[in-house]
Design an enzyme around this catalytic site. Structure first.
Site: not given
Ligand code: GLN
Length: 184
Positions: A167, A78, A169
């Site tokens: 995610h 992410c 994890e």
């Molecule tokens: N929206 C976050 C970003 O742009 C990422 C979100 C996340 O890691 N769950 O950094």
């Protein structure tokens, strides 16, 4: 036994540590360049990518992380995926440019900015938790897509590095972490 570092400046690093341990690996939290030296691979967790970029600079970890990535595997989830990308939009932001992918931040919009899906992957069916996830808008010629959600790649490898926009994890028995451990 291989040691996986989990970058622990910000975000959900604890869940990654548990996921690696559940798959039989050793996990250590990384907050300094010397801690990085002891690792065989590194996870850059989810969180907030702008904050994480700033903290990498403040902790003088940006260059050590780049040097580490030139030799050893890095796995970004992410916000971590945003950090590893070549080019970041929405808004534009600098990145570590470790993989030949482009990403758009917060690309699922307000209505479905978080969801849980079951997706087919190169490692079988996986539960995928998306939280304000980015979309991977381009995968370069050396990239391998290991899973998609709808039309979008959500798990991509490029050379020794890999990213997921979800995610893993947060789901029990993470096949993604198992795959990362096997790559070390
Ligand atoms: N929206 C976050 C970003 O742009 C990422 C979100 C996340 O890691 N769950 O950094």
């Amino acid at each position: 036994m291989k040691t996986v570092g989990v970058l622990a400046l910000q975000g959900d690093f604890e869940a990654h540590r548990r996921a690696i341990e559940d798959e039989g690996g050793r996990a250590v939290e990384v907050r300094s360049a010397s801690e990085l030296d002891a690792c065989d691979g590194l996870i850059v967790p989810g969180g907030e990518s702008t904050t994480m970029l700033k903290l990498l600079e403040i902790e003088q970890l940006t260059e050590p992380l780049r040097a580490f990535a030139a030799k050893k595997p890095v796995f970004g989830t992410c916000a971590g995926a945003i950090l590893l990308a070549q080019h970041v939009t929405h808004p534009e932001q600098s990145s570590l440019q470790l993989m030949d992918i482009d990403v758009e931040r917060n690309a699922y919009g307000r209505q479905i900015n978080s969801c849980i899906a079951h997706i087919d992957t190169a490692e079988g069916e996986v539960e995928a938790v998306f939280i304000r996830a980015p979309k991977i808008r381009r995968v370069g010629p050396t990239g391998r897509v290991l899973a998609t959600f709808g039309k979008d790649p959500v798990w991509v490898m490029d050379g020794r590095h890999m990213v997921t926009t979800f995610h893993p994890e947060l789901s029990a028995g993470s096949r993604v972490h198992r795959r990362f451990l096997q790559s070390l």
